[in-house]
Write an enzyme that holds these catalytic residues in place. Structure first.
Site, PDB file in Angstrom:
ATOM      1  CB  CYS A 179      -2.875   3.900  -5.767  1.00 19.91           C
ATOM      2  SG  CYS A 179      -4.174   3.101  -4.801  1.00 19.91           S
ATOM      3  CB  CYS A 203      -0.870  -0.023   1.259  1.00 15.72           C
ATOM      4  SG  CYS A 203      -1.932   1.419   1.443  1.00 15.72           S
TER       5      CYS A 203
HETATM    6  N1  DGL Z   1      -3.783   0.544  -2.232  1.00 16.10           N
HETATM    7  C1  DGL Z   1      -3.593   1.746  -1.474  1.00 16.10           C
HETATM    8  C2  DGL Z   1      -2.362   2.498  -1.999  1.00 16.10           C
HETATM    9  O1  DGL Z   1      -1.522   1.890  -2.632  1.00 16.10           O
HETATM   10  C3  DGL Z   1      -4.878   2.482  -1.455  1.00 16.10           C
HETATM   11  C4  DGL Z   1      -4.892   3.680  -0.657  1.00 16.10           C
HETATM   12  C5  DGL Z   1      -6.127   3.972   0.121  1.00 16.10           C
HETATM   13  O2  DGL Z   1      -6.674   3.093   0.766  1.00 16.10           O
HETATM   14  O3  DGL Z   1      -6.529   5.132   0.088  1.00 16.10           O
HETATM   15  O4  DGL Z   1      -2.171   3.661  -1.777  1.00 16.10           O
END
Ligand code: DGL
Length: 267
Positions: free
Chosen positions: A183, A73
């Site tokens: 993301c 993440c």
């Molecule tokens: N998959 C997360 C990232 O890479 C999502 C972010 C979120 O939950 O806002 O930033």
């Protein structure tokens, strides 16, 4: 230690885009995945909250005797990894948007980065930006709403397409030839992003680089699995609505069981 699992987590289902690269590169490893979907998106939460959630998930993994952790993440990487790392001795691999490969290969000298606003305003991203800013023009583009679309498994509806077009078109107008997906949810939207961006723009993410980094850390610390049969993959979610099983199965490409996170990790 060699056969102990590797823990991979994200605010939700996005980290599955990293997990699939790990699975491809390291098929003999046992993998545990946590989707903190009850608290997604992390993008609109405070740094303190994200650190608290990340700590609870890392402790959950430690109870499962993981040998390494992947923070799949970008938002949690920016908000929590610097504070988390000193508290643990095991290898902890974190995300970095693929700005380096894009900067090395761009012909127009202009690259776009799609990410959450929390990632774009993080110190990590500012440092990354500064490292390449004299070589290329980097156009950061926050994408509110996209994480939520992936969380519902809505990868290509009119609403999802309209949101993507809204974020990608301004980058196209500024002549980018690379769009970096900063993301881990966005690789699931890559087919639509690519369709809107057109063939002259490369759409890249860092999932495979993270898998390679993980492999190299396991080799260096001599804890790479020495099994010859396929490793297992187990999924956990903090979302108990039943949506987790549906969406994780959809994105993983096969029907999987999804465990509920224990109460103490849910809070
Ligand atoms: N998959 C997360 C990232 O890479 C999502 C972010 C979120 O939950 O806002 O930033």
């Amino acid at each position: 230690m060699h056969t102990n699992p590797i823990g991979v987590f994200d605010s939700g289902v996005g980290g599955l885009s990293v997990l699939r690269e790990i699975r491809k590169l390291l098929p003999h490893e046992n993998l545990l995945y946590v989707a903190d979907s009850a608290h997604a998106p992390y993008g609109d939460k405070t740094k303190e909250f994200i650190l608290e959630r990340s700590t609870a998930i890392v402790d959950f993994f430690l109870n499962q005797h993981v040998k390494a952790i992947v923070v799949a993440c970008n938002t949690a990487t920016g908000a929590a990894v610097k504070e988390l790392r000193p508290n643990y001795t095991l290898p902890m691999i974190a995300m970095e948007p693929a700005v380096k490969p894009a900067s090395e290969r761009t012909q127009t000298g202009i690259i776009g980065v799609l990410a959450t606003s929390k990632t774009l305003s993080s110190n990590n991203f500012q440092v990354l930006f500064a490292r390449f800013a004299d070589q290329v023009k980097i156009l950061p583009q926050a994408c509110p709403g996209l994480v939520e679309q992936v969380e519902c498994g809505d990868l290509a509806s009119d609403k999802t397409r309209a949101l993507i077009a809204q974020y990608v078109r301004p980058l196209m107008a500024q002549n980018v030839d690379f769009i970096v997906l900063g993301c881990t949810h966005y690789p699931f939207l890559a087919p639509v992003i690519q369709e809107i961006a057109g063939a002259s723009i490369a759409v890249i993410d860092s999932g495979s680089a993270i898998a390679r980094e993980l492999k190299s850390r396991l080799e260096k610390t001599k804890i790479l699995s020495d099994r010859h049969n396929p490793g297992s993959v187990q999924f956990w979610s903090s979302d108990e609505t039943g949506k987790a099983k549906r969406v994780i199965s959809q994105l993983w490409g096969t029907d999987v069981e999804v465990g509920n996170m224990p109460e103490r990790v849910l809070a």
